[in-house]
Write a protein that holds these residues in place. Sequence first.
Motif, PDB file in Angstrom:
ATOM      1  N   ARG A  33       9.827   1.503  -0.300  1.00  0.00           N
ATOM      2  CA  ARG A  33      10.276   2.190  -1.504  1.00  0.00           C
ATOM      3  C   ARG A  33       9.734   3.617  -1.492  1.00  0.00           C
ATOM      4  NH1 ARG A  33      13.783  -1.041  -4.882  1.00  0.00           N
ATOM      5  NH2 ARG A  33      13.940   0.003  -6.889  1.00  0.00           N
ATOM      6  N   TYR A  34      10.411   4.498  -2.218  1.00  0.00           N
ATOM      7  CA  TYR A  34      10.006   5.900  -2.263  1.00  0.00           C
ATOM      8  C   TYR A  34       9.857   6.331  -3.723  1.00  0.00           C
ATOM      9  CZ  TYR A  34      11.732   5.364   2.440  1.00  0.00           C
ATOM     10  OH  TYR A  34      11.946   4.886   3.709  1.00  0.00           O
ATOM     11  N   PHE A  35       8.796   7.066  -3.991  1.00  0.00           N
ATOM     12  CA  PHE A  35       8.508   7.532  -5.337  1.00  0.00           C
ATOM     13  C   PHE A  35       8.301   9.038  -5.320  1.00  0.00           C
ATOM     14  CE2 PHE A  35       7.310   3.137  -5.083  1.00  0.00           C
ATOM     15  CZ  PHE A  35       7.736   2.605  -6.284  1.00  0.00           C
ATOM     16  N   PHE A  36       8.877   9.706  -6.312  1.00  0.00           N
ATOM     17  CA  PHE A  36       8.764  11.152  -6.412  1.00  0.00           C
ATOM     18  C   PHE A  36       7.752  11.532  -7.486  1.00  0.00           C
ATOM     19  CE2 PHE A  36      13.422  11.072  -5.057  1.00  0.00           C
ATOM     20  CZ  PHE A  36      13.109  11.310  -3.730  1.00  0.00           C
ATOM     21  N   ASP A  37       6.891  12.475  -7.149  1.00  0.00           N
ATOM     22  CA  ASP A  37       6.010  13.114  -8.123  1.00  0.00           C
ATOM     23  C   ASP A  37       6.734  14.367  -8.590  1.00  0.00           C
ATOM     24  OD1 ASP A  37       3.824  14.073  -9.593  1.00  0.00           O
ATOM     25  OD2 ASP A  37       3.077  15.194  -7.866  1.00  0.00           O
ATOM     26  N   THR A  41      11.138  19.118 -11.315  1.00  0.00           N
ATOM     27  CA  THR A  41      11.498  19.202  -9.905  1.00  0.00           C
ATOM     28  C   THR A  41      10.515  18.374  -9.088  1.00  0.00           C
ATOM     29  OG1 THR A  41      10.165  21.214  -9.621  1.00  0.00           O
ATOM     30  CG2 THR A  41      12.513  21.497 -10.105  1.00  0.00           C
ATOM     31  N   VAL A  42      10.958  17.928  -7.924  1.00  0.00           N
ATOM     32  CA  VAL A  42      10.127  17.081  -7.072  1.00  0.00           C
ATOM     33  C   VAL A  42       9.036  17.920  -6.419  1.00  0.00           C
ATOM     34  CG1 VAL A  42      10.086  15.624  -5.013  1.00  0.00           C
ATOM     35  CG2 VAL A  42      11.985  15.435  -6.645  1.00  0.00           C
ATOM     36  N   HIS A  43       7.808  17.455  -6.552  1.00  0.00           N
ATOM     37  CA  HIS A  43       6.660  18.137  -5.968  1.00  0.00           C
ATOM     38  C   HIS A  43       6.172  17.442  -4.701  1.00  0.00           C
ATOM     39  CE1 HIS A  43       2.745  20.064  -5.572  1.00  0.00           C
ATOM     40  NE2 HIS A  43       2.170  18.882  -5.618  1.00  0.00           N
ATOM     41  N   ALA A  44       6.241  16.112  -4.686  1.00  0.00           N
ATOM     42  CA  ALA A  44       5.755  15.344  -3.539  1.00  0.00           C
ATOM     43  C   ALA A  44       6.444  13.983  -3.533  1.00  0.00           C
ATOM     44  CB  ALA A  44       4.240  15.171  -3.589  1.00  0.00           C
ATOM     45  N   LYS A  45       6.382  13.317  -2.382  1.00  0.00           N
ATOM     46  CA  LYS A  45       6.964  11.983  -2.245  1.00  0.00           C
ATOM     47  C   LYS A  45       5.906  11.015  -1.717  1.00  0.00           C
ATOM     48  CE  LYS A  45       9.892  10.845   1.128  1.00  0.00           C
ATOM     49  NZ  LYS A  45      11.116  10.745   1.950  1.00  0.00           N
ATOM     50  N   THR A  46       5.857   9.845  -2.327  1.00  0.00           N
ATOM     51  CA  THR A  46       4.963   8.785  -1.870  1.00  0.00           C
ATOM     52  C   THR A  46       5.803   7.652  -1.314  1.00  0.00           C
ATOM     53  OG1 THR A  46       3.286   9.325  -3.514  1.00  0.00           O
ATOM     54  CG2 THR A  46       3.193   7.122  -2.563  1.00  0.00           C
ATOM     55  N   ILE A  47       5.344   7.082  -0.199  1.00  0.00           N
ATOM     56  CA  ILE A  47       6.035   5.947   0.414  1.00  0.00           C
ATOM     57  C   ILE A  47       5.256   4.676   0.113  1.00  0.00           C
ATOM     58  CG2 ILE A  47       6.871   4.946   2.575  1.00  0.00           C
ATOM     59  CD1 ILE A  47       6.866   7.781   3.745  1.00  0.00           C
ATOM     60  N   SER A  48       5.962   3.654  -0.339  1.00  0.00           N
ATOM     61  CA  SER A  48       5.355   2.337  -0.533  1.00  0.00           C
ATOM     62  C   SER A  48       5.658   1.488   0.698  1.00  0.00           C
ATOM     63  CB  SER A  48       5.917   1.661  -1.796  1.00  0.00           C
ATOM     64  OG  SER A  48       5.375   0.376  -1.944  1.00  0.00           O
ATOM     65  N   TYR A  49       4.616   0.921   1.297  1.00  0.00           N
ATOM     66  CA  TYR A  49       4.751   0.109   2.505  1.00  0.00           C
ATOM     67  C   TYR A  49       4.466  -1.350   2.177  1.00  0.00           C
ATOM     68  CZ  TYR A  49       4.166   4.578   5.050  1.00  0.00           C
ATOM     69  OH  TYR A  49       4.290   5.850   5.530  1.00  0.00           O
ATOM     70  N   ARG A  50       5.082  -2.230   2.961  1.00  0.00           N
ATOM     71  CA  ARG A  50       4.862  -3.669   2.763  1.00  0.00           C
ATOM     72  C   ARG A  50       4.576  -4.367   4.082  1.00  0.00           C
ATOM     73  NH1 ARG A  50       9.242  -7.008   4.115  1.00  0.00           N
ATOM     74  NH2 ARG A  50       8.521  -8.635   2.694  1.00  0.00           N
ATOM     75  N   LEU A  51       3.777  -5.432   3.981  1.00  0.00           N
ATOM     76  CA  LEU A  51       3.509  -6.301   5.128  1.00  0.00           C
ATOM     77  C   LEU A  51       3.571  -7.734   4.624  1.00  0.00           C
ATOM     78  CD1 LEU A  51       2.511  -6.645   8.125  1.00  0.00           C
ATOM     79  CD2 LEU A  51       0.192  -6.793   7.148  1.00  0.00           C
ATOM     80  N   THR A 110       0.850  -1.183   0.000  1.00  0.00           N
ATOM     81  CA  THR A 110       0.000   0.000   0.000  1.00  0.00           C
ATOM     82  C   THR A 110       0.884   1.231   0.000  1.00  0.00           C
ATOM     83  OG1 THR A 110      -2.008   0.933   0.991  1.00  0.00           O
ATOM     84  CG2 THR A 110      -0.225   0.327   2.513  1.00  0.00           C
ATOM     85  N   GLY A 111       0.307   2.378  -0.242  1.00  0.00           N
ATOM     86  CA  GLY A 111       1.103   3.596  -0.315  1.00  0.00           C
ATOM     87  C   GLY A 111       0.431   4.752   0.365  1.00  0.00           C
ATOM     88  N   ALA A 112       1.217   5.768   0.717  1.00  0.00           N
ATOM     89  CA  ALA A 112       0.688   6.978   1.327  1.00  0.00           C
ATOM     90  C   ALA A 112       1.647   8.123   1.058  1.00  0.00           C
ATOM     91  CB  ALA A 112       0.499   6.801   2.832  1.00  0.00           C
ATOM     92  N   ASN A 113       1.100   9.312   0.967  1.00  0.00           N
ATOM     93  CA  ASN A 113       1.928  10.491   0.807  1.00  0.00           C
ATOM     94  C   ASN A 113       2.823  10.671   2.026  1.00  0.00           C
ATOM     95  OD1 ASN A 113       2.425  13.618   0.910  1.00  0.00           O
ATOM     96  ND2 ASN A 113       1.723  13.185  -1.157  1.00  0.00           N
ATOM     97  N   SER A 114       4.043  11.124   1.819  1.00  0.00           N
ATOM     98  CA  SER A 114       5.006  11.238   2.924  1.00  0.00           C
ATOM     99  C   SER A 114       4.567  12.229   3.993  1.00  0.00           C
ATOM    100  CB  SER A 114       6.378  11.650   2.378  1.00  0.00           C
ATOM    101  OG  SER A 114       6.310  12.945   1.778  1.00  0.00           O
ATOM    102  N   THR A 115       3.632  13.121   3.649  1.00  0.00           N
ATOM    103  CA  THR A 115       3.164  14.099   4.632  1.00  0.00           C
ATOM    104  C   THR A 115       1.994  13.578   5.458  1.00  0.00           C
ATOM    105  OG1 THR A 115       1.689  15.101   2.985  1.00  0.00           O
ATOM    106  CG2 THR A 115       3.900  16.023   3.186  1.00  0.00           C
ATOM    107  N   ASN A 116       1.495  12.392   5.133  1.00  0.00           N
ATOM    108  CA  ASN A 116       0.335  11.839   5.837  1.00  0.00           C
ATOM    109  C   ASN A 116       0.809  11.114   7.095  1.00  0.00           C
ATOM    110  OD1 ASN A 116      -2.036  10.541   6.678  1.00  0.00           O
ATOM    111  ND2 ASN A 116      -2.745  10.258   4.563  1.00  0.00           N
TER     112      ASN A 116
END
Length: 322
Positions: free
Chosen positions: A150-154, A310-320, A128-134
Amino acid sequence: MSWPEGIDVRPIGKGDVEAWAALIAAKEKVDQTGENYGSEDLAEELGDPGLDLARDTIALWADGRMIGYGKAEVSPTIIDVDRVRTEGAIDPEWRRRGLGTTLMHWLIQRAGELHTEHHPDAPGEVRTGANSTNVGADRMLKKLGFTEQRYFFDMRRPLDQPVPEVALPDGLRLVGFDPSYDEALRLTHNEVFRDHWGTTPKEPDEWRIWFTGSRTFRPAVSYLLLDGETIATYVLSYEWDADTAVTGVREVYIGGVGTRREYRGRGLARAVLAKVMTEAAQAGYQRAGLGVDADNPTGALGLYERLGYTVHAKTISYRLPL
Protein backbone atom coordinates in the motif's frame (compact mmCIF):
# COMPACT_ATOMS: atom_id res chain seq x y z
CA MET A 1 19.47 -13.65 17.67
CA SER A 2 23.20 -13.29 17.19
CA TRP A 3 24.34 -9.72 17.75
CA PRO A 4 27.86 -8.36 17.08
CA GLU A 5 30.29 -8.19 19.97
CA GLY A 6 30.03 -4.94 21.90
CA ILE A 7 26.30 -4.49 21.25
CA ASP A 8 24.15 -4.61 24.39
CA VAL A 9 20.58 -5.72 23.71
CA ARG A 10 17.65 -5.30 26.10
CA PRO A 11 14.02 -4.09 26.11
CA ILE A 12 13.25 -0.38 26.00
CA GLY A 13 12.69 0.93 29.52
CA LYS A 14 10.73 3.98 30.61
CA GLY A 15 14.01 5.58 31.63
CA ASP A 16 15.34 5.27 28.09
CA VAL A 17 13.14 7.88 26.42
CA GLU A 18 15.83 10.58 26.23
CA ALA A 19 18.25 8.17 24.55
CA TRP A 20 15.47 6.94 22.27
CA ALA A 21 14.58 10.51 21.26
CA ALA A 22 18.25 11.18 20.47
CA LEU A 23 18.36 8.10 18.23
CA ILE A 24 15.24 9.18 16.33
CA ALA A 25 16.66 12.69 15.90
CA ALA A 26 19.89 11.25 14.44
CA LYS A 27 17.85 9.03 12.11
CA GLU A 28 15.66 11.94 10.98
CA LYS A 29 18.64 14.08 9.99
CA VAL A 30 19.53 11.47 7.37
CA ASP A 31 16.18 9.93 6.41
CA GLN A 32 14.15 13.16 6.30
CA THR A 33 10.78 11.51 6.91
CA GLY A 34 9.27 14.66 8.40
CA GLU A 35 8.57 12.89 11.71
CA ASN A 36 10.09 14.17 14.95
CA TYR A 37 9.39 12.87 18.45
CA GLY A 38 10.35 14.25 21.82
CA SER A 39 10.94 12.21 24.96
CA GLU A 40 7.43 12.98 26.24
CA ASP A 41 5.90 11.65 23.01
CA LEU A 42 7.88 8.43 23.36
CA ALA A 43 7.02 8.08 27.04
CA GLU A 44 3.35 8.20 26.01
CA GLU A 45 3.96 5.38 23.53
CA LEU A 46 5.51 3.23 26.24
CA GLY A 47 2.44 3.83 28.40
CA ASP A 48 0.21 1.85 26.04
CA PRO A 49 -1.27 -0.91 28.23
CA GLY A 50 -1.33 -3.26 25.23
CA LEU A 51 2.45 -3.04 24.85
CA ASP A 52 4.54 -5.54 26.82
CA LEU A 53 7.82 -3.65 27.10
CA ALA A 54 9.77 -6.73 28.15
CA ARG A 55 8.66 -8.79 25.14
CA ASP A 56 7.51 -6.35 22.44
CA THR A 57 10.40 -3.87 22.44
CA ILE A 58 14.14 -4.07 21.90
CA ALA A 59 16.94 -1.53 22.20
CA LEU A 60 20.49 -1.82 20.91
CA TRP A 61 23.20 -0.01 22.88
CA ALA A 62 26.85 0.73 22.16
CA ASP A 63 29.25 3.07 23.94
CA GLY A 64 26.50 4.16 26.32
CA ARG A 65 23.97 5.30 23.71
CA MET A 66 21.01 3.73 21.98
CA ILE A 67 21.95 2.90 18.40
CA GLY A 68 18.85 0.94 17.38
CA TYR A 69 15.34 0.04 18.47
CA GLY A 70 12.42 -2.14 17.45
CA LYS A 71 8.79 -2.41 18.49
CA ALA A 72 6.00 -4.87 17.58
CA GLU A 73 2.30 -4.30 18.28
CA VAL A 74 -0.81 -6.38 17.73
CA SER A 75 -4.36 -5.00 17.50
CA PRO A 76 -6.77 -6.20 20.19
CA THR A 77 -9.43 -6.67 17.51
CA ILE A 78 -9.20 -7.53 13.81
CA ILE A 79 -11.55 -7.67 10.84
CA ASP A 80 -9.94 -9.76 8.12
CA VAL A 81 -6.19 -10.13 8.64
CA ASP A 82 -4.06 -9.91 11.77
CA ARG A 83 -1.57 -7.27 10.66
CA VAL A 84 1.10 -7.11 13.35
CA ARG A 85 2.68 -3.66 13.15
CA THR A 86 6.42 -3.36 13.45
CA GLU A 87 8.80 -0.43 13.44
CA GLY A 88 12.48 0.10 14.06
CA ALA A 89 15.57 2.06 13.16
CA ILE A 90 19.35 1.90 13.25
CA ASP A 91 21.51 4.95 13.91
CA PRO A 92 22.99 6.09 10.55
CA GLU A 93 26.52 5.74 11.93
CA TRP A 94 25.89 2.03 12.56
CA ARG A 95 24.20 1.09 9.30
CA ARG A 96 25.51 -1.35 6.69
CA ARG A 97 26.83 -3.71 9.36
CA GLY A 98 23.90 -6.15 9.28
CA LEU A 99 22.21 -4.72 12.36
CA GLY A 100 19.04 -3.72 10.48
CA THR A 101 18.59 -7.21 9.04
CA THR A 102 19.13 -8.86 12.43
CA LEU A 103 16.72 -6.41 14.03
CA MET A 104 14.12 -7.21 11.37
CA HIS A 105 14.53 -10.94 12.02
CA TRP A 106 13.80 -10.24 15.69
CA LEU A 107 10.70 -8.24 14.78
CA ILE A 108 9.43 -10.98 12.45
CA GLN A 109 9.89 -13.57 15.17
CA ARG A 110 8.10 -11.46 17.77
CA ALA A 111 5.29 -10.68 15.31
CA GLY A 112 4.76 -14.40 14.79
CA GLU A 113 4.56 -14.95 18.54
CA LEU A 114 2.03 -12.14 18.96
CA HIS A 115 -0.08 -13.53 16.14
CA THR A 116 -0.11 -17.00 17.71
CA GLU A 117 -0.97 -15.59 21.12
CA HIS A 118 -3.77 -13.24 20.05
CA HIS A 119 -5.35 -14.20 16.71
CA PRO A 120 -4.15 -17.66 15.68
CA ASP A 121 -7.32 -18.51 13.72
CA ALA A 122 -7.00 -15.54 11.33
CA PRO A 123 -4.49 -15.03 8.52
CA GLY A 124 -1.47 -13.18 9.86
CA GLU A 125 1.19 -10.95 8.42
CA VAL A 126 3.98 -8.65 9.50
CA ARG A 127 3.41 -5.03 8.52
CA THR A 128 6.07 -2.35 8.38
CA GLY A 129 6.65 0.88 6.52
CA ALA A 130 9.41 2.99 5.03
CA ASN A 131 9.73 6.25 3.18
CA SER A 132 9.79 5.74 -0.59
CA THR A 133 13.21 7.41 -0.79
CA ASN A 134 14.79 4.93 1.65
CA VAL A 135 16.47 2.66 -0.89
CA GLY A 136 18.37 0.73 1.77
CA ALA A 137 15.23 -0.19 3.70
CA ASP A 138 13.45 -1.22 0.51
CA ARG A 139 16.32 -3.48 -0.51
CA MET A 140 16.59 -5.09 2.94
CA LEU A 141 12.85 -5.73 3.30
CA LYS A 142 12.53 -7.30 -0.13
CA LYS A 143 15.49 -9.60 0.57
CA LEU A 144 13.61 -10.76 3.67
CA GLY A 145 10.53 -11.58 1.59
CA PHE A 146 8.43 -8.45 2.15
CA THR A 147 6.38 -7.06 -0.71
CA GLU A 148 4.94 -3.61 -1.30
CA GLN A 149 1.28 -3.54 -0.38
CA ARG A 150 0.00 0.00 0.00
CA TYR A 151 1.09 3.59 -0.55
CA PHE A 152 0.39 6.59 1.65
CA PHE A 153 0.91 10.25 0.85
CA ASP A 154 2.04 12.89 3.33
CA MET A 155 0.35 16.13 2.23
CA ARG A 156 0.87 19.73 3.31
CA ARG A 157 -0.78 23.10 2.83
CA PRO A 158 0.48 26.56 3.89
CA LEU A 159 -2.09 28.40 5.99
CA ASP A 160 -1.12 31.86 4.74
CA GLN A 161 -3.10 31.05 1.60
CA PRO A 162 -6.84 31.86 1.61
CA VAL A 163 -9.11 29.06 2.83
CA PRO A 164 -12.24 28.59 0.70
CA GLU A 165 -15.55 29.44 2.32
CA VAL A 166 -17.83 26.40 2.35
CA ALA A 167 -21.47 26.73 3.37
CA LEU A 168 -23.01 24.13 5.65
CA PRO A 169 -26.24 22.42 4.61
CA ASP A 170 -29.37 23.51 6.45
CA GLY A 171 -30.23 21.48 9.52
CA LEU A 172 -26.65 20.61 10.47
CA ARG A 173 -24.61 22.33 13.16
CA LEU A 174 -20.89 22.60 13.65
CA VAL A 175 -19.50 22.26 17.18
CA GLY A 176 -16.05 22.12 18.67
CA PHE A 177 -14.93 18.87 20.25
CA ASP A 178 -16.27 18.29 23.74
CA PRO A 179 -15.49 15.25 25.93
CA SER A 180 -19.21 14.55 26.24
CA TYR A 181 -19.14 13.39 22.59
CA ASP A 182 -16.11 11.12 23.03
CA GLU A 183 -17.83 7.74 23.13
CA ALA A 184 -20.20 8.63 20.29
CA LEU A 185 -17.18 9.80 18.31
CA ARG A 186 -15.36 6.51 18.90
CA LEU A 187 -18.35 4.53 17.66
CA THR A 188 -18.71 6.85 14.66
CA HIS A 189 -15.04 6.38 13.79
CA ASN A 190 -15.41 2.59 13.96
CA GLU A 191 -18.42 2.77 11.66
CA VAL A 192 -16.77 5.15 9.19
CA PHE A 193 -13.60 3.04 8.89
CA ARG A 194 -15.11 -0.43 9.09
CA ASP A 195 -14.08 -1.27 5.50
CA HIS A 196 -10.96 0.89 5.27
CA TRP A 197 -7.82 -1.12 4.59
CA GLY A 198 -5.67 -1.87 7.62
CA THR A 199 -8.04 -0.25 10.12
CA THR A 200 -9.46 -2.14 13.08
CA PRO A 201 -12.24 -1.14 15.53
CA LYS A 202 -10.87 0.96 18.38
CA GLU A 203 -11.57 -0.22 21.91
CA PRO A 204 -12.24 2.47 24.57
CA ASP A 205 -8.75 2.32 26.10
CA GLU A 206 -7.07 2.37 22.69
CA TRP A 207 -9.22 5.31 21.60
CA ARG A 208 -8.42 7.36 24.69
CA ILE A 209 -4.68 6.72 24.42
CA TRP A 210 -4.14 7.38 20.73
CA PHE A 211 -7.00 9.65 19.68
CA THR A 212 -8.67 12.04 22.11
CA GLY A 213 -6.47 11.34 25.14
CA SER A 214 -3.11 11.82 23.47
CA ARG A 215 -0.96 14.72 24.62
CA THR A 216 -0.76 15.77 20.96
CA PHE A 217 -4.56 16.08 20.54
CA ARG A 218 -5.77 19.65 20.02
CA PRO A 219 -9.50 19.89 20.85
CA ALA A 220 -9.55 23.64 20.16
CA VAL A 221 -9.09 22.97 16.42
CA SER A 222 -11.15 19.75 16.23
CA TYR A 223 -14.75 19.89 15.06
CA LEU A 224 -17.85 17.74 14.74
CA LEU A 225 -20.76 18.25 12.34
CA LEU A 226 -24.00 17.15 13.95
CA ASP A 227 -27.38 16.16 12.58
CA GLY A 228 -29.40 16.36 15.76
CA GLU A 229 -27.13 14.34 18.07
CA THR A 230 -25.73 12.14 15.29
CA ILE A 231 -22.14 12.85 14.32
CA ALA A 232 -22.23 13.15 10.54
CA THR A 233 -18.62 14.28 10.00
CA TYR A 234 -15.62 14.92 12.22
CA VAL A 235 -12.09 16.29 11.93
CA LEU A 236 -9.54 15.65 14.70
CA SER A 237 -6.36 17.71 14.92
CA TYR A 238 -2.96 17.13 16.51
CA GLU A 239 0.31 18.97 17.06
CA TRP A 240 3.85 17.70 17.66
CA ASP A 241 5.99 20.19 19.57
CA ALA A 242 9.09 18.25 18.50
CA ASP A 243 8.29 18.99 14.85
CA THR A 244 8.03 22.71 15.56
CA ALA A 245 11.32 22.68 17.47
CA VAL A 246 13.14 21.11 14.51
CA THR A 247 11.43 22.84 11.58
CA GLY A 248 10.49 26.18 13.07
CA VAL A 249 7.06 25.71 11.48
CA ARG A 250 3.97 25.24 13.64
CA GLU A 251 1.83 22.61 11.92
CA VAL A 252 -1.67 21.41 12.71
CA TYR A 253 -1.85 17.76 11.71
CA ILE A 254 -5.25 16.49 10.56
CA GLY A 255 -5.10 13.05 12.15
CA GLY A 256 -8.70 11.99 11.67
CA VAL A 257 -11.33 12.82 9.04
CA GLY A 258 -14.52 10.82 8.67
CA THR A 259 -18.06 11.03 7.31
CA ARG A 260 -20.82 8.49 7.88
CA ARG A 261 -21.87 6.68 4.72
CA GLU A 262 -25.37 8.11 4.62
CA TYR A 263 -23.95 11.67 4.65
CA ARG A 264 -21.28 11.24 1.99
CA GLY A 265 -21.31 13.07 -1.33
CA ARG A 266 -22.59 16.33 0.19
CA GLY A 267 -19.27 18.15 0.75
CA LEU A 268 -19.46 17.88 4.53
CA ALA A 269 -15.82 16.91 5.10
CA ARG A 270 -14.75 19.82 2.92
CA ALA A 271 -16.80 22.22 5.05
CA VAL A 272 -15.41 20.96 8.35
CA LEU A 273 -11.83 20.93 7.04
CA ALA A 274 -12.23 24.52 5.88
CA LYS A 275 -13.39 25.48 9.37
CA VAL A 276 -10.44 23.69 11.00
CA MET A 277 -7.92 25.37 8.69
CA THR A 278 -9.46 28.80 9.25
CA GLU A 279 -9.38 28.39 13.02
CA ALA A 280 -5.86 26.95 12.93
CA ALA A 281 -4.54 29.91 10.93
CA GLN A 282 -6.12 32.32 13.40
CA ALA A 283 -4.56 30.37 16.28
CA GLY A 284 -1.07 30.85 14.85
CA TYR A 285 -0.51 27.62 12.95
CA GLN A 286 1.52 28.15 9.80
CA ARG A 287 0.83 24.90 7.99
CA ALA A 288 -1.65 22.04 7.87
CA GLY A 289 -0.58 18.46 7.24
CA LEU A 290 -2.25 15.10 6.85
CA GLY A 291 -1.71 11.57 5.58
CA VAL A 292 -3.91 9.74 3.08
CA ASP A 293 -4.10 6.26 1.63
CA ALA A 294 -3.44 6.56 -2.11
CA ASP A 295 -6.26 4.06 -2.71
CA ASN A 296 -8.74 5.56 -0.26
CA PRO A 297 -12.16 4.50 -1.61
CA THR A 298 -13.91 7.72 -0.53
CA GLY A 299 -11.91 9.96 -2.86
CA ALA A 300 -10.09 11.67 0.00
CA LEU A 301 -6.99 12.42 -2.08
CA GLY A 302 -9.00 14.50 -4.53
CA LEU A 303 -10.75 16.32 -1.69
CA TYR A 304 -7.45 17.36 -0.13
CA GLU A 305 -6.00 18.43 -3.47
CA ARG A 306 -9.02 20.67 -4.10
CA LEU A 307 -8.40 22.30 -0.72
CA GLY A 308 -4.84 23.15 -1.72
CA TYR A 309 -2.87 20.27 -0.21
CA THR A 310 0.05 18.89 -2.19
CA VAL A 311 2.02 15.67 -1.78
CA HIS A 312 5.21 16.13 0.21
CA ALA A 313 6.36 12.52 0.64
CA LYS A 314 5.26 8.93 0.06
CA THR A 315 5.40 6.04 2.51
CA ILE A 316 5.29 2.40 1.40
CA SER A 317 3.56 -0.22 3.53
CA TYR A 318 5.20 -3.65 3.24
CA ARG A 319 3.82 -7.05 4.19
CA LEU A 320 5.24 -10.47 4.97
CA PRO A 321 2.78 -13.38 5.43
CA LEU A 322 3.13 -15.33 8.66
